[in-house]
Design an enzyme around this catalytic site. Structure first.
Site, PDB file in Angstrom:
ATOM      1  CG  HIS A   1      -4.097  -3.325   2.571  1.00 52.59           C
ATOM      2  ND1 HIS A   1      -3.128  -2.939   3.462  1.00 52.59           N
ATOM      3  CD2 HIS A   1      -4.700  -2.178   2.145  1.00 52.59           C
ATOM      4  CE1 HIS A   1      -3.143  -1.621   3.584  1.00 52.59           C
ATOM      5  NE2 HIS A   1      -4.083  -1.138   2.797  1.00 52.59           N
TER       6      HIS A   1
ATOM      7  CB  CYS B   1      -0.990  -0.035   1.161  1.00 50.08           C
ATOM      8  SG  CYS B   1      -2.374   1.139   0.945  1.00 50.08           S
TER       9      CYS B   1
ATOM     10  CD  GLU C   1      -2.328  -6.089   4.980  1.00 52.05           C
ATOM     11  OE1 GLU C   1      -2.552  -4.896   5.242  1.00 52.05           O
ATOM     12  OE2 GLU C   1      -1.669  -6.450   3.978  1.00 52.05           O
TER      13      GLU C   1
END
Length: 214
Positions: free
Chosen positions: A194, A88, A196
């Site tokens: 992202h 990001c 994650e």
């Protein structure tokens, strides 16, 4: 055992990034030590580096620069060939400059600039938040292996990185117009989304990063 330095400079998504990296590491046959650190010595010696980031370009760059010796340690690791992944705003900081709240110099590892998203479709809101399909994947990049032609990833941002050299763009996405979703230059890589927060595809990408040299 290989070491992965997850760089701690006050980024808000640090813990979720750490958790995802640990889950990805569990899928490997080799042992991985995830180090959450701002220690320049540990960063300089790490086998791999991950730079997370949320918020404004200038604030993140200033926070990174405020950690004495950290940028120099990151540079030393990258120069000797350690794989590096920016996530990001961590990806955006790879650019020459960011244009959020004025002009702020970036790391300059992948020439280009970060500017506000300006979708041509008025229905495409900014910030861009939610799931989007990747496209134009560079199939030869090990970072993207096994993701398929249009994996869906989770985005949340208002600015996007435009590399000066189109060859450094390894994936794009569409939000009222196409923009860069992932970049790579030698051992330096970055993703606007992202991983994650991107479930299976995101974990696969992190696993790829932990396994590959570029």
């Amino acid at each position: 055992m290989q070491s992965v330095a997850l760089i701690d400079y006050g980024s808000g998504n640090l813990r979720s990034a750490e958790k995802a990296l640990r889950r990805a590491a569990e899928q490997l046959t080799t042992s991985v030590d995830i180090l959450v650190t701002a220690d320049p010595d540990r960063v300089a010696a790490a086998d791999r580096l991950v730079l997370p980031g949320v918020g404004a370009f200038a604030a993140c760059m200033n926070a990174l620069a405020a950690r004495e010796g950290l940028v120099e340690a990151m540079t030393a690791a990258v120069t000797r060939g350690a794989p590096f992944l920016g996530v990001c705003v961590g990806m955006q900081l790879l650019a020459t400059r960011g244009l959020e709240f004025g002009e702020t110099p970036g790391l300059g590892w992948i020439p280009g600039e970060v500017a506000r998203l300006r979708p041509s479709d008025p229905a495409a809101k900014v910030p861009h938040m939610g799931w989007n399909a990747l496209g134009d994947l560079d199939a030869g990049r090990p970072l993207l292996a096994g993701l398929g032609p249009t994996p869906h990833m989770y985005f949340t941002h208002s600015f996007a990185f435009a590399p000066a050299d189109p060859a450094h763009v390894i994936a794009t996405t569409d939000h009222g117009g196409r923009f860069t979703a992932a970049v790579a230059r030698d051992n330096v890589m970055g993703v606007q989304f992202h991983p994650e927060k991107s479930q299976g595809p995101g974990l696969r990408l992190l696993q790829n990063f932990l396994e590959t040299s570029a």
